[in-house]
Design an enzyme around this catalytic site. Structure first.
Site, PDB file in Angstrom:
ATOM      1  N   HIS A 152      -7.020  -4.857   9.902  1.00 31.14           N
ATOM      2  CA  HIS A 152      -7.064  -4.444   8.540  1.00 31.14           C
ATOM      3  C   HIS A 152      -5.543  -5.369   8.187  1.00 31.14           C
ATOM      4  O   HIS A 152      -5.053  -5.739   9.014  1.00 31.14           O
ATOM      5  CB  HIS A 152      -7.051  -3.384   8.410  1.00 31.14           C
ATOM      6  CG  HIS A 152      -5.731  -2.276   9.177  1.00 31.14           C
ATOM      7  ND1 HIS A 152      -6.001  -1.005   9.009  1.00 31.14           N
ATOM      8  CD2 HIS A 152      -4.715  -3.109   8.711  1.00 31.14           C
ATOM      9  CE1 HIS A 152      -4.611  -0.559   9.784  1.00 31.14           C
ATOM     10  NE2 HIS A 152      -3.380  -1.870   9.534  1.00 31.14           N
TER      11      HIS A 152
ATOM     12  N   GLU B  15      -9.651  -2.267   5.674  1.00 32.75           N
ATOM     13  CA  GLU B  15     -10.436  -1.981   6.512  1.00 32.75           C
ATOM     14  C   GLU B  15     -11.430  -2.642   6.594  1.00 32.75           C
ATOM     15  O   GLU B  15     -12.566  -3.439   5.810  1.00 32.75           O
ATOM     16  CB  GLU B  15     -10.429  -0.377   6.708  1.00 32.75           C
ATOM     17  CG  GLU B  15      -9.294   0.785   6.390  1.00 32.75           C
ATOM     18  CD  GLU B  15      -8.402   0.771   7.850  1.00 32.75           C
ATOM     19  OE1 GLU B  15      -8.612  -0.405   8.547  1.00 32.75           O
ATOM     20  OE2 GLU B  15      -8.014   1.956   7.719  1.00 32.75           O
TER      21      GLU B  15
ATOM     22  N   ASN C 262      -7.180  -3.244  14.426  1.00 35.71           N
ATOM     23  CA  ASN C 262      -8.948  -3.693  13.928  1.00 35.71           C
ATOM     24  C   ASN C 262      -9.064  -4.887  13.052  1.00 35.71           C
ATOM     25  O   ASN C 262      -9.707  -5.211  12.046  1.00 35.71           O
ATOM     26  CB  ASN C 262      -9.837  -2.438  12.589  1.00 35.71           C
ATOM     27  CG  ASN C 262      -8.534  -1.786  12.255  1.00 35.71           C
ATOM     28  OD1 ASN C 262      -7.578  -2.160  11.477  1.00 35.71           O
ATOM     29  ND2 ASN C 262      -9.269  -0.700  11.425  1.00 35.71           N
TER      30      ASN C 262
ATOM     31  N   ASP D  24       0.736  -0.882   0.251  1.00 32.37           N
ATOM     32  CA  ASP D  24      -0.474   0.179  -0.166  1.00 32.37           C
ATOM     33  C   ASP D  24       0.612   1.358  -0.092  1.00 32.37           C
ATOM     34  O   ASP D  24       2.275   1.447   0.626  1.00 32.37           O
ATOM     35  CB  ASP D  24      -1.042   0.204   0.512  1.00 32.37           C
ATOM     36  CG  ASP D  24      -0.417  -0.591   2.494  1.00 32.37           C
ATOM     37  OD1 ASP D  24       1.070  -0.358   2.339  1.00 32.37           O
ATOM     38  OD2 ASP D  24      -1.368  -1.024   3.609  1.00 32.37           O
TER      39      ASP D  24
HETATM   40  C1  F6R Z   1       1.204  -1.382   5.849  1.00 36.40           C
HETATM   41  C2  F6R Z   1      -0.097  -2.019   6.413  1.00 36.40           C
HETATM   42  C3  F6R Z   1      -0.464  -2.781   7.574  1.00 36.40           C
HETATM   43  C4  F6R Z   1       0.370  -2.856   9.085  1.00 36.40           C
HETATM   44  C5  F6R Z   1      -0.201  -2.702   9.892  1.00 36.40           C
HETATM   45  C6  F6R Z   1       0.258  -2.503  11.130  1.00 36.40           C
HETATM   46  O1  F6R Z   1       1.505  -2.322   4.852  1.00 36.40           O
HETATM   47  O2  F6R Z   1      -0.077  -2.564   5.577  1.00 36.40           O
HETATM   48  O3  F6R Z   1      -1.371  -3.067   7.679  1.00 36.40           O
HETATM   49  O4  F6R Z   1       0.760  -3.727   9.139  1.00 36.40           O
HETATM   50  O5  F6R Z   1      -1.283  -1.508   9.897  1.00 36.40           O
HETATM   51  O6  F6R Z   1       1.055  -1.535  11.420  1.00 36.40           O
HETATM   52  P1  F6R Z   1       2.169  -1.634  12.493  1.00 36.40           P
HETATM   53  O7  F6R Z   1       3.441  -3.180  12.381  1.00 36.40           O
HETATM   54  O8  F6R Z   1       2.881  -0.236  12.854  1.00 36.40           O
HETATM   55  O9  F6R Z   1       2.101  -1.919  14.062  1.00 36.40           O
END
Ligand code: F6R
Length: 241
Positions: free
Chosen positions: A138, A143, A136, A67
């Protein structure tokens, strides 16, 4: 799902990097799907170490990131593109032409998303996808929703995601409200998946992802249907397992 419990974040990072390294050694032309966020930073550090020690080379590796924030230029310090160069690409021998990250500054979302999907397909599909998970549920920026969004698309970020990611910005107002993300089908088509979770705040969602109902309200739960998923948790993230 295979569950690996690591003692701490450092061990989690070493285990994840070892799995990626063996993929790269077994197939030096592998297509890797990569994630940003706090969780994979240690994994990237380990991969750089293995590269420096001559254990692995990324010369013929192709990468696709999950992303990118919509509206941020790739040179912006808050962009995921900047993150990837800063944490991994600047220190390894990957060819710049083999690095793929959605263009957050596109003026044609449809073209960008279709183009990204086509490029993944043309490269033969993702061999190994690295994932983190949001509190959450994702994965990528898929989301919680009423349905699974299949392909690469523009996403409106959840309030919880914006709050959580504001730790990387000087104020919450600066956090982009939208992102371009691979879809659930894009992720599910990867041949292998590794999902990393560290810290107590991920404990509940990890439990629900593995043992709960498969629902777009917890997007990561769909991974229960994938034939080759390895979840690596540290002690804190695995406290409910
Ligand atoms: C990042 C992504 C997100 C993160 C998720 C966890 O490219 O796709 O899904 O993996 O938000 O983020 P952290 O590792 O910062 O807790």
């Amino acid at each position: 799902m295979r569950i690996i419990r690591a003692k701490d974040y450092d061990k989690l990072s070493k285990k994840a990097a070892s799995i990626i390294a063996s993929q790269v050694i077994l197939n030096p032309e592998s297509v890797l799907g990569l994630a940003t966020g706090s969780t994979p930073i240690g994994t990237y550090r380990e991969l750089v170490r293995m590269y420096n020690e001559g254990i692995i080379s990324f010369k013929d590796i192709i990468t696709f990131n999950l992303d990118e924030y919509y509206g941020l230029d790739k040179g912006d310090k808050q962009s995921y593109s900047y993150f990837m160069y800063d944490k991994l690409f600047n220190y390894i021998d990957i060819s710049k032409n083999n690095i793929n990250i959605p263009n957050g500054k596109t003026d044609d979302i449809q073209r960008e998303c279709h183009g990204y999907e086509n490029k993944i397909k043309k490269s033969g599909g993702i061999d190994l996808q690295l994932l983190g998970i949001g509190k959450n549920g994702h994965i990528g920026f898929n989301e919680p929703d009423l349905k699974f969004e299949a392909l690469t698309h523009l996403v409106k970020l959840d309030k919880e995601t914006i709050d959580s990611n504001s730790r990387f910005f000087s104020s919450i107002e600066e956090v982009p409200k939208m992102a371009i993300s691979m879809g659930i089908k894009t992720i599910m088509h990867s041949k292998k998946i590794i999902l990393l979770a560290s810290g107590e705040e991920k404990g509940k969602v990890i439990y629900e992802m593995i043992y709960g109902k498969i629902t777009p309200k917890l997007p990561a739960s769909v991974l229960q249907l994938h034939p080759d998923v390895t979840v690596i948790v540290d002690k804190e993230a695995g406290y409910m397992l």
